[in-house]
Enzyme design. Structure first.
Site, PDB file in Angstrom:
ATOM      1  N   VAL B  94       6.846  -4.294   6.263  1.00 42.70           N
ATOM      2  CA  VAL B  94       7.284  -3.590   5.294  1.00 42.70           C
ATOM      3  C   VAL B  94       7.769  -2.507   6.000  1.00 42.70           C
ATOM      4  O   VAL B  94       7.272  -1.591   6.730  1.00 42.70           O
ATOM      5  CB  VAL B  94       6.278  -3.106   4.553  1.00 42.70           C
ATOM      6  CG1 VAL B  94       6.555  -2.219   3.178  1.00 42.70           C
ATOM      7  CG2 VAL B  94       5.466  -4.513   4.021  1.00 42.70           C
ATOM      8  N   LYS B 111      10.633  -5.170   2.094  1.00 39.12           N
ATOM      9  CA  LYS B 111       9.609  -6.121   2.689  1.00 39.12           C
ATOM     10  C   LYS B 111      10.471  -7.162   3.285  1.00 39.12           C
ATOM     11  O   LYS B 111      11.434  -7.766   2.510  1.00 39.12           O
ATOM     12  CB  LYS B 111       8.763  -6.972   1.440  1.00 39.12           C
ATOM     13  CG  LYS B 111       7.658  -7.857   2.155  1.00 39.12           C
ATOM     14  CD  LYS B 111       6.914  -8.151   1.083  1.00 39.12           C
ATOM     15  CE  LYS B 111       5.292  -8.255   1.538  1.00 39.12           C
ATOM     16  NZ  LYS B 111       4.133  -8.048   0.693  1.00 39.12           N
ATOM     17  N   ASP B 204      -2.345 -11.751  -6.003  1.00 35.52           N
ATOM     18  CA  ASP B 204      -2.771 -11.018  -4.628  1.00 35.52           C
ATOM     19  C   ASP B 204      -3.258  -9.883  -4.823  1.00 35.52           C
ATOM     20  O   ASP B 204      -3.056  -8.926  -3.965  1.00 35.52           O
ATOM     21  CB  ASP B 204      -1.693 -11.225  -3.512  1.00 35.52           C
ATOM     22  CG  ASP B 204      -2.438 -11.030  -2.135  1.00 35.52           C
ATOM     23  OD1 ASP B 204      -3.603 -11.056  -1.803  1.00 35.52           O
ATOM     24  OD2 ASP B 204      -1.422 -10.824  -1.146  1.00 35.52           O
TER      25      ASP B 204
END
Lengths: 181, 802
Positions: B94, B111, B204
């Site tokens: 990132v 990203k 996530d």
């Protein structure tokens, strides 16, 4: 994945070819994450690496302990390839993309005091495999996949005593080959 | 070196290596082969200096590993200039970047996915999903702005740049109290709930993805990104989720499907960590593999037992542990529900989460699942999961197993994409059903004679039927299809029973199928067929019940079959064939069975609730037959039962709504003899239902109940209070319009809706509704009677004729 492992352990060598790219990809990713991870860990434990790759690649609900051993066996070979490839590339880069010449340049930093010529080790290991394939695999598992004696024994379905005995001889032979007295 | 010679070398080496040097030389001298001796001596020399050789695994070789893991980012990507790496994740790095167009400067996070990281499909998925993801506009969610392909082919995503600390670090640094932590966490819940409403699952959630800004606002990163990373390699797809072992749910680890309840789980882990400073499962000394096993197999630690700071109480334990349950269906059904419980906790109200032993459940609670999509998905997964598990056990060939597995994956992924692609979820759910049926057909062809698979097939058809049109749960409204599925399930089970006569499990299953089939038919107003189905079930269960009157499942189901047969025969306030005497006879049989069941377990809330339903039915039928005293007695008994239950289970909405309708029916019995008491009962019922509808504005069932009550009240008061009757009918009309638009053709809605129109003098609207229902097979006598009333006495307006 699990089927490929089973097929490979049952002697289907083409299964290994199918397995390799999958595991290779995964190991690379896991290594990258661990290196860059927030934990700031600067040494990578091969076992942890392979464990995580296993966790991510193999259907946990269907994998047996044996599958895990097979997986380690594959991973060990792959780790070996990864390291060797890297050493070769690095060597090539230093030589301006030229031919591989003297292997001393391919030395990798060792966290301890000594340096290890991985390319020489690879050659020696390949030679060892020509007359003692099992010993060569024991070295792969212990050195490249970071497995302990018991795990190695389980992966190869042999006793721990055998692993210890063979490991000692193999190590002596390899050292003698790479760095003669 | 030959293998044979090497064996000799090894043999000699091992013989001498551990003996003292003095003896060693004599042993070596004894060996005949000088070449062999030299070889072994070399090994012995190397052995003596080999202590550190290969002692560390190769993985510790820093340089090589760095080369494996590192990858150099380009300096520019499209209009963005990369300023530096700010983090790294499983698939790439990132970077902080700046968009330096002439007009404005904006800082973003980019990203970058490493090329060849096994995510070929990512860009394709990004194109299809970017609109949905970019549409997530919430102050608590970092926006996805853009995406593209880097020069080396690796895709990249451009996201809003958030400056802040991970939520756990923030809480520690600011030394937040438990209360402040919960308040902060609730803001996270609000953002996740928002995304779920837009049908995006995070997948996530972990502290590293929840940053808190200087101003104390949490921002979620990477929403929906995990979805993009779903790899296209079908063989290993389930195991390749980008997941973080400590926070991933058991279903993610096991590669089963992911639903909104998976986010509930991960939020539970985050909350656990914020409250205790620890993770739900012991981590130290465990490899990721062991940790993953623990997540799937062990019970989590109890938060209050491991909390390092402020003490936690049992209510918080219950909330956290409910979110962490292994079975997604037993967690909080939605993030809102988790959030709501935390709100109650902060306000000092009783929380909904109970320790795991709490088993009192009622059908209506199931109705309250807010996210119909999640429900449908879970049902689908349970169908697939069940069939797959059995297939596995049945040792079907691996290839077959894989095929099914792949199909299941396709189903889940395609379903997911479908859900995201449109407003509402109809298309996706249709896809789900279609795929599931295709897959079932395939299995059926492959294993026509395997009883285990046929049994699973029957179970699967039943579940498919539920998705298509089971009344009372989120369904597709495909009632004809649902009936066909149930019929297929019944056919399979009858066939199995023919070859396994006396198999009780099968008999029970058949009875359960007849119940479902009858339920759909009754809901459509096809009462004769519904009655036939119920009677088939009754015929099967009666001998079982006679043989073993103490089997609670058989007894309960037989009781319910009697009750539902009674309803379609002649319940005065439900769609019925208008045969109250026969209804009463069924109700009496059901009532007797239920009384006996309760006497075996007098404390059971569920059995008391069932008995109250049976008793209330008795009262209603007796009232309709003019048996005033019996009806009064039974109304009182049922009311007492429900009143006690209400005090004991204050949060079970169905107890309250049942009580409200019981009071309404009783008011109907009393309205002529004791109007004041009747009006008081009606007022109580209205207050109850108002409260239920207000408590859960999104609950369609509560609104339907409210509308039904309005019509009943209007009918009762119209003889003496026409103004009030008018107000009540007017209240019902828009509610019914909404209900009928959402689920047309429901028999129990047609009559009261038409009645409301008729009550307001809107004759043509009432007639249109009734005639349409009649054409579709609705046999409700109340509707028939109303239609007759509206059509027959109608005369054209009088004209003055000469």
């Amino acid at each position: 994945m699990t089927q490929l492992l089973a097929a490979w352990s049952a002697g289907d060598s083409s299964a290994l070819d199918a397995l390799m790219p999958l595991v290779y990809d995964e190991l690379r990713q896991v290594a990258g994450r661990q290196l860059a991870g927030e934990r700031g860990a600067h040494t990578l434990q091969a076992t942890a690496l392979v464990n995580e790759a296993f966790l991510r690649l193999v259907d946990q609900t269907r994998a047996s302990f044996k599958d895990r051993a097979h997986f380690f066996a594959v991973s060990a070979q792959i780790m070996r390839r990864i390291l060797i490839d890297h050493a070769r590339r690095r060597l090539a880069a230093k030589r301006g993309g030229g031919l591989e010449t003297v292997s001393l340049e391919g030395v990798l930093e060792w966290p301890g005091k000594e340096n290890l010529d991985v390319l020489l080790l690879d050659e020696a290991l390949t030679e060892l495999a020509t007359f003692d394939a099992r010993q060569s695999r024991i070295v792969e598992l212990r050195f490249f996949a970071g497995l302990g004696v018991e795990e190695t024994a389980a992966a190869l379905a042999i006793s721990t005593a055998t692993v210890k005995r063979e490991w000692r001889v193999a190590r002596a032979w390899l050292l003698n080959r790479i760095r003669p007295a | 070196m030959t293998p044979e010679r090497w064996e000799l070398v090894k043999e000699l080496f091992e013989k001498v290596v551990d003996v003292p040097p003095a003896e060693r030389s004599s042993l070596l001298r004894a060996a005949a082969d000088a070449e062999l001796v030299r070889e072994v001596e070399g090994l012995l020399e190397a052995d003596a200096r080999s202590e550190s050789f290969l002692a560390m695994p190769a993985g510790s070789l820093l340089g090589a590993m760095e080369a494996i893991g590192r990858w150099r980012a380009p300096e520019r990507l499209g209009p963005y200039r990369l300023l530096g790496e700010i983090g790294a994740g499983g698939m790439g790095t990132v970077h902080l970047a700046e968009r330096d167009d002439d007009t404005f400067r904006m800082r973003v996070a980019i990203k970058i996915v490493r090329a060849g990281a096994g995510s070929q499909g990512l860009l394709r998925r990004f194109v299809t999903e970017r609109q949905i993801l970019a549409g997530l506009e919430h102050p608590g969610i970092a926006r996805l702005l853009d995406g593209g392909s880097a020069p080396d082919g690796g895709p990249y995503l451009v996201m809003e740049y958030v400056e802040g600390l991970p939520i756990d670090v923030h809480c520690t640094r600011r030394r937040l109290s438990v209360r402040q932590r919960i308040e902060l966490f609730r803001k996270v819940c609000a953002a996740v709930a928002y995304a779920h409403q837009h049908l995006v699952v995070h997948r996530d959630l972990k502290p590293g993805n929840i940053l808190v800004t200087e101003g104390g606002l949490p921002k979620l990163l990477d929403f929906g990104i995990a979805t993009l990373f779903q790899p296209g390699r079908t063989e290993t797809a389930t195991a390749l989720h980008a997941l973080t072992p400590g926070y991933a749910s058991p279903e993610q680890i096991e590669g089963r499907g992911v639903a909104t309840t998976s986010d509930v789980y991960s939020l539970g882990v985050v909350l656990f960590e914020l409250l205790t400073g620890a993770l739900p499962y012991r981590t130290e000394g465990r490899s990721p593999l062991e940790l993953a096993r623990a997540v799937c197999e062990e019970q989590p630690q109890v938060p209050s037992a491991v909390a390092k700071g402020e003490a936690l109480d049992a209510d918080l334990d219950n909330i956290v542990l409910m979110a962490l349950r292994k079975d997604p269906a037993r967690r909080h059904p939605s993030v809102e529900s988790l959030d709501d419980d935390l709100k109650r906790y902060l306000e000092g109200l009783p929380v909904k989460a109970r320790p795991d032993t709490f088993t009192y459940r009622t059908g209506k609670l199931l109705k309250r699942k807010r996210l119909a999509v999640a429900a449908a998905l879970l049902v689908a997964l349970s169908v697939l999961g069940g069939v797959l598990a059995t297939l596995h056990e049945a040792r079907i060939a691996d290839r077959r197993f894989r095929e099914v597995h792949r199909l299941a994956n396709a189903l889940i992924f395609e379903l997911h994409d479908g859900i995201q692609g449109i407003t509402g979820s109809t298309r996706a759910r249709e896809l789900l059903v279609k795929r599931a049926l295709e897959y079932l057909a395939m299995l059926s062809r492959e294993a026509p004679d395997d009883p285990a698979i046929q049994k699973d097939l029957a179970a699967a058809y039943e579940k498919i039927g539920d998705i298509q049109g089971r009344p009372g749960i989120a369904n597709l409204g495909q009632y004809e299809a649902a009936l066909r599925s149930y019929e297929e399930s019944l056919r399979l089970r009858r066939k199995l029973l023919a070859s396994h006569p006396g198999d009780e499990e099968l008999q029970k299953a058949i009875a359960a199928s007849t119940l479902r089939k009858g339920h759909v038919l009754a809901d459509r107003g096809r009462l004769t067929e519904a009655l036939e189905s119920y009677e088939e079930g009754t015929r099967i269960l009666e001998p079982l019940h006679t043989a073993r009157p103490d089997d609670p499942v058989v007894a309960r189901d037989l009781g319910v079959l009697h009750m539902l047969s009674g309803d379609v025969l002649g319940h005065p306030h439900r769609p019925s064939l208008g045969r109250p005497e026969e209804a009463l006879e069924r109700y009496l049989r059901g009532h007797a069975i239920q009384r006996r069941l309760l006497s075996a377990d007098p404390k059971s809330g569920e059995r008391r609730h069932f008995l109250a339903s049976h008793t209330g039915r008795l009262a209603a039928a007796e009232g309709a037959l003019g048996r005033f005293d019996d009806a009064s007695r039974h109304f009182r008994e049922a009311t007492d039962l429900l009143t006690a239950l209400k005090a004991e289970f204050p949060r079970v909405g169905s107890i309250r709504s049942d009580l409200a309708f019981l009071e309404t029916a009783w008011a109907g019995l009393l309205v002529e003899s004791d109007r004041d008491r009747a009006l008081a009962l009606l007022a109580g019922a209205e207050a109850t239902l108002e409260e239920l509808a207000a408590r859960d504005a999104a609950n369609a069932a509560a609104r339907e109940d409210r509308a039904a009550l309005a019509v009943r009240v209007a009918d009762l008061v119209s003889p003496f209070d026409p103004a009030r009757a008018r107000r009540e009918y007017e209240r019902a009309i828009p509610l019914y319009a909404e209900i009928l638009a959402g689920s047309p053709g429901r028999a129990r809605v047609v009559y009261p809706a038409a009645r409301a129109h008729a009550g307001l003098g809107e004759r043509s609207a009432a007639v249109a509704l009734l005639e349409d229902a009649r054409r579709k097979g609705n046999q409700d006598v109340r509707a028939e009677a109303l239609l007759a009333e509206l059509v027959i006495p109608f005369r054209p307006p009088l004209r003055v004729t000469r």
